[in-house]
Design a protein around this motif. Structure first.
Motif, PDB file in Angstrom:
ATOM      1  N   PHE A   2       1.116  18.195  -6.472  1.00  0.00           N
ATOM      2  CA  PHE A   2       2.410  17.917  -5.828  1.00  0.00           C
ATOM      3  C   PHE A   2       2.717  16.440  -6.029  1.00  0.00           C
ATOM      4  CE2 PHE A   2       4.723  17.224  -1.588  1.00  0.00           C
ATOM      5  CZ  PHE A   2       5.939  17.585  -2.125  1.00  0.00           C
ATOM      6  N   ARG A   3       3.385  16.132  -7.133  1.00  0.00           N
ATOM      7  CA  ARG A   3       3.562  14.745  -7.558  1.00  0.00           C
ATOM      8  C   ARG A   3       4.357  13.913  -6.544  1.00  0.00           C
ATOM      9  NH1 ARG A   3       2.265  14.637 -13.151  1.00  0.00           N
ATOM     10  NH2 ARG A   3       0.757  16.324 -13.398  1.00  0.00           N
ATOM     11  N   ASP A   4       5.222  14.542  -5.780  1.00  0.00           N
ATOM     12  CA  ASP A   4       6.022  13.805  -4.801  1.00  0.00           C
ATOM     13  C   ASP A   4       5.195  13.313  -3.610  1.00  0.00           C
ATOM     14  OD1 ASP A   4       8.258  14.236  -6.329  1.00  0.00           O
ATOM     15  OD2 ASP A   4       8.915  16.003  -5.207  1.00  0.00           O
ATOM     16  N   PHE A   5       3.982  13.811  -3.508  1.00  0.00           N
ATOM     17  CA  PHE A   5       3.144  13.432  -2.363  1.00  0.00           C
ATOM     18  C   PHE A   5       2.853  11.933  -2.356  1.00  0.00           C
ATOM     19  CE2 PHE A   5      -0.940  13.489   0.083  1.00  0.00           C
ATOM     20  CZ  PHE A   5      -0.408  13.992   1.259  1.00  0.00           C
ATOM     21  N   GLY A   6       2.755  11.323  -3.537  1.00  0.00           N
ATOM     22  CA  GLY A   6       2.543   9.879  -3.618  1.00  0.00           C
ATOM     23  C   GLY A   6       3.687   9.102  -3.010  1.00  0.00           C
ATOM     24  N   THR A   7       4.931   9.578  -3.244  1.00  0.00           N
ATOM     25  CA  THR A   7       6.109   8.939  -2.649  1.00  0.00           C
ATOM     26  C   THR A   7       6.115   9.121  -1.139  1.00  0.00           C
ATOM     27  OG1 THR A   7       7.366   9.386  -4.670  1.00  0.00           O
ATOM     28  CG2 THR A   7       8.629   8.827  -2.691  1.00  0.00           C
ATOM     29  N   ILE A   8       5.703  10.286  -0.689  1.00  0.00           N
ATOM     30  CA  ILE A   8       5.634  10.550   0.754  1.00  0.00           C
ATOM     31  C   ILE A   8       4.642   9.599   1.419  1.00  0.00           C
ATOM     32  CG2 ILE A   8       4.944  12.252   2.495  1.00  0.00           C
ATOM     33  CD1 ILE A   8       5.987  14.423   0.601  1.00  0.00           C
ATOM     34  N   ILE A   9       3.521   9.364   0.757  1.00  0.00           N
ATOM     35  CA  ILE A   9       2.520   8.440   1.294  1.00  0.00           C
ATOM     36  C   ILE A   9       3.101   7.037   1.415  1.00  0.00           C
ATOM     37  CG2 ILE A   9       0.316   7.297   0.823  1.00  0.00           C
ATOM     38  CD1 ILE A   9       0.028  10.120   1.870  1.00  0.00           C
ATOM     39  N   ASN A  10       3.865   6.601   0.415  1.00  0.00           N
ATOM     40  CA  ASN A  10       4.510   5.281   0.473  1.00  0.00           C
ATOM     41  C   ASN A  10       5.431   5.168   1.681  1.00  0.00           C
ATOM     42  OD1 ASN A  10       3.420   3.988  -1.812  1.00  0.00           O
ATOM     43  ND2 ASN A  10       4.804   5.072  -3.164  1.00  0.00           N
ATOM     44  N   ILE A  11       6.196   6.203   1.945  1.00  0.00           N
ATOM     45  CA  ILE A  11       7.105   6.202   3.094  1.00  0.00           C
ATOM     46  C   ILE A  11       6.320   6.165   4.396  1.00  0.00           C
ATOM     47  CG2 ILE A  11       8.850   7.547   4.329  1.00  0.00           C
ATOM     48  CD1 ILE A  11       9.774   8.617   1.610  1.00  0.00           C
ATOM     49  N   LEU A  12       5.254   6.948   4.457  1.00  0.00           N
ATOM     50  CA  LEU A  12       4.423   6.969   5.661  1.00  0.00           C
ATOM     51  C   LEU A  12       3.779   5.606   5.924  1.00  0.00           C
ATOM     52  CD1 LEU A  12       2.646  10.447   5.345  1.00  0.00           C
ATOM     53  CD2 LEU A  12       4.504   9.803   6.901  1.00  0.00           C
ATOM     54  N   MET A  13       3.457   4.889   4.880  1.00  0.00           N
ATOM     55  CA  MET A  13       2.891   3.557   5.052  1.00  0.00           C
ATOM     56  C   MET A  13       3.908   2.609   5.682  1.00  0.00           C
ATOM     57  SD  MET A  13      -0.296   3.476   4.127  1.00  0.00           S
ATOM     58  CE  MET A  13      -0.388   5.139   4.837  1.00  0.00           C
ATOM     59  N   GLN A  14       5.171   2.729   5.288  1.00  0.00           N
ATOM     60  CA  GLN A  14       6.214   1.881   5.870  1.00  0.00           C
ATOM     61  C   GLN A  14       6.405   2.194   7.346  1.00  0.00           C
ATOM     62  OE1 GLN A  14       9.820   2.022   3.498  1.00  0.00           O
ATOM     63  NE2 GLN A  14       8.661   2.098   1.592  1.00  0.00           N
ATOM     64  N   VAL A  15       6.394   3.483   7.676  1.00  0.00           N
ATOM     65  CA  VAL A  15       6.528   3.886   9.086  1.00  0.00           C
ATOM     66  C   VAL A  15       5.294   3.462   9.872  1.00  0.00           C
ATOM     67  CG1 VAL A  15       6.757   5.848  10.655  1.00  0.00           C
ATOM     68  CG2 VAL A  15       8.027   5.819   8.493  1.00  0.00           C
ATOM     69  N   GLY A  16       4.131   3.632   9.267  1.00  0.00           N
ATOM     70  CA  GLY A  16       2.881   3.332   9.956  1.00  0.00           C
ATOM     71  C   GLY A  16       2.731   1.882  10.344  1.00  0.00           C
ATOM     72  N   MET A  17       3.348   0.994   9.564  1.00  0.00           N
ATOM     73  CA  MET A  17       3.248  -0.430   9.876  1.00  0.00           C
ATOM     74  C   MET A  17       3.845  -0.746  11.242  1.00  0.00           C
ATOM     75  SD  MET A  17       4.450  -3.616   7.531  1.00  0.00           S
ATOM     76  CE  MET A  17       3.901  -5.280   7.897  1.00  0.00           C
ATOM     77  N   TRP A  18       4.887  -0.013  11.596  1.00  0.00           N
ATOM     78  CA  TRP A  18       5.534  -0.247  12.891  1.00  0.00           C
ATOM     79  C   TRP A  18       4.923   0.604  13.991  1.00  0.00           C
ATOM     80  CZ3 TRP A  18       8.763  -4.240  13.301  1.00  0.00           C
ATOM     81  CH2 TRP A  18       9.296  -4.753  12.122  1.00  0.00           C
ATOM     82  N   ALA A  19       4.355   1.740  13.620  1.00  0.00           N
ATOM     83  CA  ALA A  19       3.782   2.638  14.622  1.00  0.00           C
ATOM     84  C   ALA A  19       2.368   2.255  15.006  1.00  0.00           C
ATOM     85  CB  ALA A  19       3.802   4.079  14.103  1.00  0.00           C
ATOM     86  N   CYS A  20       1.711   1.403  14.226  1.00  0.00           N
ATOM     87  CA  CYS A  20       0.283   1.138  14.450  1.00  0.00           C
ATOM     88  C   CYS A  20      -0.050   0.507  15.812  1.00  0.00           C
ATOM     89  CB  CYS A  20      -0.277   0.295  13.315  1.00  0.00           C
ATOM     90  SG  CYS A  20      -2.081   0.203  13.364  1.00  0.00           S
ATOM     91  N   PRO A  21       0.567  -0.554  16.306  1.00  0.00           N
ATOM     92  CA  PRO A  21       1.614  -1.397  15.733  1.00  0.00           C
ATOM     93  C   PRO A  21       1.015  -2.659  15.099  1.00  0.00           C
ATOM     94  CG  PRO A  21       1.461  -1.826  18.062  1.00  0.00           C
ATOM     95  CD  PRO A  21       0.366  -0.839  17.737  1.00  0.00           C
TER      96      PRO A  21
END
Length: 265
Positions: free
Chosen positions: A170-189
């Motif tokens: 599922f090649r799009d999974f890499g892009t999903i991970i990138n998005i999750l990293m951006q969200v995670g930076m604020w959710a960590c926090p």
């Protein structure tokens, strides 16, 4: 257990490939590996300028400037983010090795994590230097930074073996991970202090369930708060249990799908 024996037997290969990956990543640029350090440093300076001087965020309760509080938390985040993103795409990047029957492809995620670790160790030293420059004497709890770095490595490894197994199918999974990293930076926090916000106890509890919170808080405990990891026994037990569960899932998925990697790449 077979995958652990395989990794141990090929530890020299992991070391050599990790160093080579770190060197070749910036080999084509004029400044070479300096970019590995310059880009994160510029990012840190931008955040400090915005929050420290723009929004004029207050110092921490124990008297540390926001800049130092941010540095202590963002350094493990950079390591986590880079390690996950690079290891997630390692099978795609090294597809020519995956197709070789004799090559031990199980080492590839660790190669990427080791490459990211070189930069991380530099930034730990850089952070200690900044603390000294700003008049904050290093505290004895900084000795446990090695422990929390190991925690970060284990967590990244556990997640990466799962994520890298999915990307070939599922090649799009890499892009999903990138998005999750951006969200995670604020959710960590990372950017904001949870203790300064009035939020429902349930929300705060859910945010602390993130195992990376333990690592980030551990770095801040080591740099500023002077708290040993064994003074947080519940968080420590929870972190290792969750990391172990993620690791079991990740290694199991990798082991079962590895026979198909060369076919889909």
């Amino acid at each position: 257990m077979n995958i652990f024996r395989e990794l141990w037997r090929n530890k020299t290969l992991v070391w050599k490939l990790g160093k080579n990956d770190f060197k070749t990543k910036y080999a084509g640029s004029y400044f070479g590996i300096l970019w590995a350090f310059v880009q994160p440093m510029v990012t840190i300076l931008i955040y400090i300028f915005i929050f420290q001087f723009g929004f004029r965020v207050m110092d921490t309760p124990n008297g540390y400037p926001y800049a130092l509080w941010l540095i202590a938390g963002i350094i493990p985040w950079f390591f986590f983010s880079e390690g996950i993103i690079n290891a997630t795409n390692c099978l795609m990047e090294y597809s020519y090795l995956v197709k070789k029957v004799v090559f031990k492809i199980s080492v590839l995620p660790l190669v990427k994590i080791l490459s990211a670790l070189f930069v991380h160790l530099f930034f730990i030293a850089f952070a200690i230097f900044i603390y000294i420059i700003m008049g904050k004497t290093p505290i004895v709890q900084m000795a446990q930074l090695g422990y929390y770095a190991i925690c970060a490595i284990c967590l990244i490894t556990a997640i990466a073996y799962f994520t890298c197994s999915i990307v070939p199918f599922f090649r799009d999974f890499g892009t999903i991970i990138n998005i999750l990293m951006q969200v995670g930076m604020w959710a960590c926090p990372i950017m904001w202090d949870m203790s300064t916000f009035k939020m429902p106890a349930k929300v705060e509890f859910l945010l602390k369930l993130n195992p990376l919170y333990y690592v980030v808080q551990g770095y801040r405990d080591s740099f500023m708060d002077g708290i040993w990891f064994f003074e947080r026994p519940k968080m420590t037990i929870y972190f290792w249990v969750v990391t172990l569960i993620i690791g079991v899932i990740g290694f199991t998925v990798f082991r079962r799908l590895r026979v198909h990697f060369s076919d889909v790449l």
